[in-house]
Structure formats: C-alpha cells, structure tokens
Design a protein around this motif. Structure first.
Motif, PDB file in Angstrom:
ATOM      1  N   LEU A  11     -50.787  12.793 -20.535  1.00 18.10           N
ATOM      2  CA  LEU A  11     -51.593  13.939 -20.968  1.00 18.10           C
ATOM      3  C   LEU A  11     -51.169  14.410 -22.359  1.00 18.10           C
ATOM      4  O   LEU A  11     -52.021  14.751 -23.194  1.00 18.10           O
ATOM      5  N   THR A  12     -49.873  14.421 -22.625  1.00 16.45           N
ATOM      6  CA  THR A  12     -49.383  14.822 -23.950  1.00 16.45           C
ATOM      7  C   THR A  12     -49.944  13.909 -25.034  1.00 16.45           C
ATOM      8  O   THR A  12     -50.409  14.370 -26.083  1.00 16.45           O
ATOM      9  N   LYS A  13     -49.909  12.613 -24.793  1.00 11.30           N
ATOM     10  CA  LYS A  13     -50.462  11.653 -25.759  1.00 11.30           C
ATOM     11  C   LYS A  13     -51.970  11.818 -25.880  1.00 11.30           C
ATOM     12  O   LYS A  13     -52.524  11.730 -26.976  1.00 11.30           O
ATOM     13  N   LEU A  14     -52.613  12.066 -24.749  1.00  7.59           N
ATOM     14  CA  LEU A  14     -54.063  12.214 -24.739  1.00  7.59           C
ATOM     15  C   LEU A  14     -54.503  13.398 -25.587  1.00  7.59           C
ATOM     16  O   LEU A  14     -55.487  13.322 -26.335  1.00  7.59           O
ATOM     17  N   LYS A  15     -53.761  14.491 -25.499  1.00  9.23           N
ATOM     18  CA  LYS A  15     -54.108  15.680 -26.273  1.00  9.23           C
ATOM     19  C   LYS A  15     -53.965  15.453 -27.773  1.00  9.23           C
ATOM     20  O   LYS A  15     -54.593  16.151 -28.573  1.00  9.23           O
ATOM     21  N   ALA A  16     -53.137  14.491 -28.150  1.00  6.87           N
ATOM     22  CA  ALA A  16     -52.914  14.213 -29.566  1.00  6.87           C
ATOM     23  C   ALA A  16     -53.823  13.108 -30.104  1.00  6.87           C
ATOM     24  O   ALA A  16     -53.754  12.777 -31.296  1.00  6.87           O
ATOM     25  N   ALA A  17     -54.672  12.538 -29.259  1.00  9.59           N
ATOM     26  CA  ALA A  17     -55.537  11.431 -29.668  1.00  9.59           C
ATOM     27  C   ALA A  17     -56.459  11.850 -30.805  1.00  9.59           C
ATOM     28  O   ALA A  17     -57.032  12.931 -30.787  1.00  9.59           O
ATOM     29  N   LYS A  18     -56.612  10.971 -31.787  1.00 10.94           N
ATOM     30  CA  LYS A  18     -57.424  11.258 -32.973  1.00 10.94           C
ATOM     31  C   LYS A  18     -58.746  10.498 -32.992  1.00 10.94           C
ATOM     32  O   LYS A  18     -59.494  10.563 -33.966  1.00 10.94           O
ATOM     33  N   SER A  19     -59.038   9.765 -31.933  1.00 12.73           N
ATOM     34  CA  SER A  19     -60.305   9.034 -31.867  1.00 12.73           C
ATOM     35  C   SER A  19     -60.633   8.744 -30.410  1.00 12.73           C
ATOM     36  O   SER A  19     -59.767   8.814 -29.522  1.00 12.73           O
ATOM     37  N   GLY A  27     -73.421  21.127 -14.202  1.00 14.45           N
ATOM     38  CA  GLY A  27     -74.103  19.999 -14.801  1.00 14.45           C
ATOM     39  C   GLY A  27     -75.064  19.357 -13.833  1.00 14.45           C
ATOM     40  O   GLY A  27     -74.936  19.491 -12.606  1.00 14.45           O
ATOM     41  N   THR A  28     -76.042  18.642 -14.357  1.00 15.11           N
ATOM     42  CA  THR A  28     -77.071  18.017 -13.529  1.00 15.11           C
ATOM     43  C   THR A  28     -76.751  16.566 -13.198  1.00 15.11           C
ATOM     44  O   THR A  28     -77.384  15.988 -12.320  1.00 15.11           O
ATOM     45  N   THR A  29     -75.792  15.958 -13.891  1.00 16.17           N
ATOM     46  CA  THR A  29     -75.376  14.584 -13.612  1.00 16.17           C
ATOM     47  C   THR A  29     -73.865  14.556 -13.413  1.00 16.17           C
ATOM     48  O   THR A  29     -73.155  15.476 -13.830  1.00 16.17           O
ATOM     49  N   ALA A  30     -73.382  13.488 -12.779  1.00 15.42           N
ATOM     50  CA  ALA A  30     -71.942  13.340 -12.581  1.00 15.42           C
ATOM     51  C   ALA A  30     -71.218  13.308 -13.916  1.00 15.42           C
ATOM     52  O   ALA A  30     -70.118  13.860 -14.058  1.00 15.42           O
ATOM     53  N   GLN A  31     -71.830  12.662 -14.918  1.00 19.80           N
ATOM     54  CA  GLN A  31     -71.203  12.575 -16.236  1.00 19.80           C
ATOM     55  C   GLN A  31     -71.115  13.940 -16.898  1.00 19.80           C
ATOM     56  O   GLN A  31     -70.080  14.299 -17.469  1.00 19.80           O
ATOM     57  N   GLU A  32     -72.184  14.702 -16.813  1.00 17.91           N
ATOM     58  CA  GLU A  32     -72.176  16.038 -17.416  1.00 17.91           C
ATOM     59  C   GLU A  32     -71.185  16.952 -16.709  1.00 17.91           C
ATOM     60  O   GLU A  32     -70.480  17.742 -17.350  1.00 17.91           O
ATOM     61  N   ARG A  33     -71.093  16.806 -15.394  1.00 20.65           N
ATOM     62  CA  ARG A  33     -70.153  17.640 -14.641  1.00 20.65           C
ATOM     63  C   ARG A  33     -68.703  17.295 -14.995  1.00 20.65           C
ATOM     64  O   ARG A  33     -67.862  18.181 -15.144  1.00 20.65           O
ATOM     65  N   ALA A  34     -68.424  15.998 -15.143  1.00 21.83           N
ATOM     66  CA  ALA A  34     -67.073  15.582 -15.527  1.00 21.83           C
ATOM     67  C   ALA A  34     -66.744  16.066 -16.937  1.00 21.83           C
ATOM     68  O   ALA A  34     -65.637  16.538 -17.212  1.00 21.83           O
ATOM     69  N   TRP A  35     -67.696  15.960 -17.831  1.00 22.01           N
ATOM     70  CA  TRP A  35     -67.496  16.421 -19.213  1.00 22.01           C
ATOM     71  C   TRP A  35     -67.147  17.910 -19.224  1.00 22.01           C
ATOM     72  O   TRP A  35     -66.168  18.323 -19.850  1.00 22.01           O
ATOM     73  N   ASN A  36     -67.939  18.703 -18.527  1.00 23.83           N
ATOM     74  CA  ASN A  36     -67.699  20.144 -18.507  1.00 23.83           C
ATOM     75  C   ASN A  36     -66.376  20.483 -17.820  1.00 23.83           C
ATOM     76  O   ASN A  36     -65.676  21.419 -18.227  1.00 23.83           O
ATOM     77  N   PHE A  37     -66.031  19.725 -16.783  1.00 27.44           N
ATOM     78  CA  PHE A  37     -64.787  19.969 -16.051  1.00 27.44           C
ATOM     79  C   PHE A  37     -63.581  19.790 -16.965  1.00 27.44           C
ATOM     80  O   PHE A  37     -62.712  20.675 -17.043  1.00 27.44           O
ATOM     81  N   PHE A  38     -63.513  18.660 -17.674  1.00 26.92           N
ATOM     82  CA  PHE A  38     -62.337  18.390 -18.489  1.00 26.92           C
ATOM     83  C   PHE A  38     -62.330  19.208 -19.781  1.00 26.92           C
ATOM     84  O   PHE A  38     -61.262  19.562 -20.281  1.00 26.92           O
ATOM     85  N   CYS A  39     -63.500  19.538 -20.304  1.00 26.34           N
ATOM     86  CA  CYS A  39     -63.545  20.441 -21.465  1.00 26.34           C
ATOM     87  C   CYS A  39     -62.985  21.806 -21.090  1.00 26.34           C
ATOM     88  O   CYS A  39     -62.284  22.437 -21.876  1.00 26.34           O
ATOM     89  N   ALA A  40     -63.301  22.246 -19.873  1.00 27.23           N
ATOM     90  CA  ALA A  40     -62.813  23.549 -19.413  1.00 27.23           C
ATOM     91  C   ALA A  40     -61.301  23.557 -19.253  1.00 27.23           C
ATOM     92  O   ALA A  40     -60.680  24.624 -19.259  1.00 27.23           O
ATOM     93  N   LYS A  41     -60.707  22.377 -19.144  1.00 23.89           N
ATOM     94  CA  LYS A  41     -59.256  22.278 -19.050  1.00 23.89           C
ATOM     95  C   LYS A  41     -58.592  22.326 -20.420  1.00 23.89           C
ATOM     96  O   LYS A  41     -57.369  22.309 -20.530  1.00 23.89           O
ATOM     97  N   LEU A  59     -59.148  20.070 -22.979  1.00 19.75           N
ATOM     98  CA  LEU A  59     -59.009  18.779 -23.655  1.00 19.75           C
ATOM     99  C   LEU A  59     -59.987  18.678 -24.820  1.00 19.75           C
ATOM    100  O   LEU A  59     -61.082  19.242 -24.791  1.00 19.75           O
ATOM    101  N   SER A  60     -59.597  17.934 -25.840  1.00 19.80           N
ATOM    102  CA  SER A  60     -60.491  17.689 -26.974  1.00 19.80           C
ATOM    103  C   SER A  60     -61.631  16.782 -26.546  1.00 19.80           C
ATOM    104  O   SER A  60     -61.567  16.116 -25.498  1.00 19.80           O
ATOM    105  N   HIS A  61     -62.662  16.721 -27.355  1.00 16.75           N
ATOM    106  CA  HIS A  61     -63.787  15.841 -27.039  1.00 16.75           C
ATOM    107  C   HIS A  61     -63.375  14.376 -27.025  1.00 16.75           C
ATOM    108  O   HIS A  61     -63.912  13.577 -26.252  1.00 16.75           O
ATOM    109  N   TYR A  62     -62.432  14.004 -27.888  1.00 15.91           N
ATOM    110  CA  TYR A  62     -61.927  12.633 -27.870  1.00 15.91           C
ATOM    111  C   TYR A  62     -61.270  12.344 -26.521  1.00 15.91           C
ATOM    112  O   TYR A  62     -61.511  11.304 -25.897  1.00 15.91           O
ATOM    113  N   ALA A  63     -60.403  13.255 -26.083  1.00 16.57           N
ATOM    114  CA  ALA A  63     -59.669  13.062 -24.839  1.00 16.57           C
ATOM    115  C   ALA A  63     -60.607  12.973 -23.643  1.00 16.57           C
ATOM    116  O   ALA A  63     -60.465  12.099 -22.781  1.00 16.57           O
TER     117      ALA A  63
END
Length: 440
Positions: free
Chosen positions: A125-133, A5-19, A21-25
């Motif tokens: 993390l378990t609760k986070l994975k179940a988040a609906k919003s 990613g080109t920004t810290a935010q984009e890098r964090a987004w890609n990092f946690f998506c690769a783990k 996690l849902s987009h909500y999480a």
C-alpha cells in the motif's frame, strides 16, 4: 459504507477513491481485479470448476451453507483477488462470517481486500500510494499483492492497459468535469522557489489561474455576501492576469500596492506577494475591510473571526464550489480563490488569457513522437494552459480559454501515460494535454 455506482467497476472505483488512493493507484487495483476475476466476486478459478464439479454459484452456495467444508484448504482461487493460499482464504471466510455476508458478497470482498492492504500488505500500500503512473501502480499490485507465477512483461503490459483504460474512463472524465472550476493563486517564483526571484511575474505562472482538481485536505470559506464573492473572484482574476504581480514570500507588498493603485488590475509597477498575502489583498479589494496579516497556518482562524464568512467546511469530492470561495489547505501550505465555475472569466473582467511574458527565456521543447492519425484541428474542452513541454510542471506560455481552436500536425510527447499534443494556437506553439481536446 454502502457502495455507490451502477456497475461493479464504478462501485470499485468509488470505494477505493473514498479510501484516499490516487487515481493511478485505484486504476492499478482495478486492473488486478479485472485480470483475476473479471469483476465477478463469486468467480471460482476456471481451471478448478471441472475438477471440483462446482460452478461459481454452486461453490459459493455450498461454502455459505456449510455443505462444502474444504474452502480453506482446497487451493482453488476464488473471488475478486482469486484468493488461493489457505491462510488468506481462512481470513476471508472469517471476515465474511464476521460481517454476516456471503463469501461471494461484492462489498465484503472489497472491504477484505482493503483490510489486507492496510494490514499484512501495508508495504504494498505504501508503494501504491507513491505510484506515478497507471503502469507502475498495476505492477506494484501484480508483483507485491497478487504474485502469480507469471509476472512477465506480457502480463504486465496487459494489466497496465487495463489500468490505463480505467484511468481514462473514470479519472479523465472526472478531471474534465472539475477542470471547469478555475482557481487563482500566487504559486512560486520564476525559479520554482519561494524567495529570491525578480519582482513581477517573470514566466506568467508565478501568480496565475489553474484548473481545480479535487484532492483531500482543503477547508472552504464562503462569503456571506454574494456581492463580496463576486468581487473577490474578480480581484484574484485581475491579479493573475497582471504580470506586474510576482511571487516572493520575503517581499509581501500587495497591500501597499492596493492602497496606492486602488485595485489589482491597476497595479502598474513590479511587485511581489505570496499566496496568503494575495488572498488578504483580494478580500480587502472586495470588501474594503483589511482582516489583517495572516499565514496559511493562521488563515482559518483569521477568516472565522472576520465575520465575513459562513462556517468553514471540509471540501470533499461532493462539494459544489462557487466563484469567490476561498480554499486553504489543512496542511497549512497553500491558499487559493475560486475565480470561475464554468470556464469563463469573472463578470467585469476583460482579459481571458494571460499574455506571455516578454523576455522569457523558456524554450519550447521538441516533440518526441508522431502519429499521423491525430493530426487535425481541435477545440479545448476547458480553460487549458499551453506549455513549453509535456506535463503540468512545465512553464506555461498562455492560458487558452475553453473553446479555443488549436492545430495539431501529428506530433506529441507522452507524459504519465497521456499524450500531450504539440499544437499551434494563434501565433504561439506549445504542448497541451490531449485529455482536454476535442476534434473539431
């Protein structure tokens, strides 16, 4: 793993998506990082700078070179999560030394945050994975992981707004891109079940197309022949547009109908199929070869043995899908065919939307809110279902092709943080997600 990613935010987004996690999480985690440190991994708690005589940079350097030895016990918040308690700061310091990284290294801190979530905070993390919003995910991180003194409604609302902002910036943008990929499948009967309904498609959704959004867990099979791929996409599209073809796991008769009528489009009597039976039929129409009966559990082995496909691959967010690709879930539950990449009907197909089913008893719901500012004419940015209510679980009225014109008079209903506009499309009215509308 190297951050992308080109920004810290984009890098964090890609990092946690690769783990996984849902987009909500992911949005919830990023809202916390923003609130705690402003995405500055070297951030020393602002209120402690004057007290300590250090800045972000000098504090980091002093800890790294050993000239400051009270990092663990000074109770100064530091880094992405503003780690403060001594045991967590000790773990952070040990983790950085193990990685041979600066205490203020961005990637190291993301990895440490993940290690905490998968370790001592695995319940969060378990609760986070179940988040609906996005708001729910943000609240889970706030109250379960960060746990500041002030966890009041104002703090929750502020962080929730950050989470929603990141969701709109990254998730919606990505979904708009992936919505250009259209898949078709047999999905469920008119009662939302898998057996027991009436023959034929009673609500227009039993066998239908939908927008593909990437999730983990798919195998992809690609035809060796481009001509076969082209024909199988058309076969599935025609099946989805033919309201004589409905869903039932107990009455799989698509092969008999094909042998009687010749192709999916010509089937002229009410019949039933399920997802795997329909894929078998589409392969038969496209190639003239019956690969044999299969379920989604046995489908991978049957397709591999047929000799019609290249070696199966696991689908990732980087996979470029092609029209005619067959996808089957690794969890052995569903299978679909990519019918379009780009939003248009397959070559040779004349229908661009599935007509509403006559006799459908589904009523269009009333909108819950009004905002005069959103009134106006819009264009759909992708193929988009018009539904009887807000949310993808609501019955579809018809499929509006990309570029369709709709009129909104300011009424809407909010679902999972997204406004679903109440619109007029031709002679029909219903709801569609505002995420895929562009003001004309």
């Amino acid at each position: 793993m190297a951050l992308k990613g080109t920004t810290a935010q984009e890098r964090a987004w890609n990092f946690f998506c690769a783990k996984g996690l849902s987009h909500y999480a992911v949005s919830g985690v990023m809202a916390s990082i923003r609130a705690e440190s402003g995405f500055n991994p070297r951030n020393l708690q602002n209120s402690c700078e004057k007290k300590s005589g250090y800045t972000d940079e000098t504090y980091t350097a002093a800890v790294d070179n050993g000239s400051y030895g009270n990092f663990v016990r000074d109770s100064y918040g530091y880094g992405y999560a503003q780690w403060t308690y001594w045991s967590r700061k000790q773990n952070l310091l040990n983790f950085a030394k193990k990685k041979n990284k600066s205490i203020g290294d961005e990637e190291m801190q993301l990895e440490f945050l993940w290690e905490e979530l998968t370790g001592s905070y695995k319940g969060v993390l378990t609760k986070l994975k179940a988040a609906k919003s996005t708001q729910e995910a943000s609240n889970i991180i706030l109250t379960g992981y960060e746990k500041p003194k002030d966890q009041g409604q104002k703090v929750k609302a502020t962080r929730g707004s950050y989470a929603k902002e990141y969701y709109n910036q990254f998730a919606v943008k990505k979904e708009e891109k992936t919505m250009k990929v259209i898949i078709g499948s047999a999905r469920r009967d008119e009662n939302g079940k898998y057996a027991g309904g009436k023959p034929g498609d009673q609500d227009g959704v039993e066998v239908s197309t939908q927008n593909y959004v990437h999730t983990k867990g798919w195998y992809m099979f690609r035809f060796l022949s481009d001509e076969h791929a082209k024909k199988v996409a058309k076969a599935m599209w025609d099946a989805c547009m033919n309201n004589n073809i409905g869903y039932c796991q107990a009455h799989r008769s698509i092969m008999a109908m094909l042998k009687k009528y010749g192709n999916m489009k010509a089937i002229g009597e009410k019949t039933e199929t399920d997802c795997s039976d329909l894929v078998r039929g589409c392969i038969y129409e496209a190639t003239g070869i019956d690969v044999g009966a299969f379920s989604t559990a046995t489908e991978p082995s049957v397709l591999e043995k047929s000799g019609l496909f290249a070696k199966k691959v696991s689908v990732t967010s980087a996979t470029v899908l092609k029209s005619g690709d067959i996808l089957v879930t690794k969890s052995k539950g569903h299978t679909v065919i990519v019918v379009s990449v780009g939003g248009s009907a397959p070559s040779g197909s004349t229908s661009t939307s599935k007509p509403a089913v006559s006799g459908s008893t589904a009523r269009v719901e009333s909108a819950r809110s009004k905002d005069a500012a959103i009134a106006g004419k819009y264009k759909t940015t992708s193929n988009l279902y018009l539904r009887v209510g807000a949310g993808t679980g609501k019955t579809a009225i018809t499929l509006m092709p990309a570029g369709s014109s709709v009129q909104c008079y300011g009424y809407y209903t909010t679902y999972n943080g997204t406004r679903w506009y109440y619109v007029v499309y031709g002679d029909k009215t219903g709801f569609c997600s505002s995420a895929y509308l562009q003001k004309a």
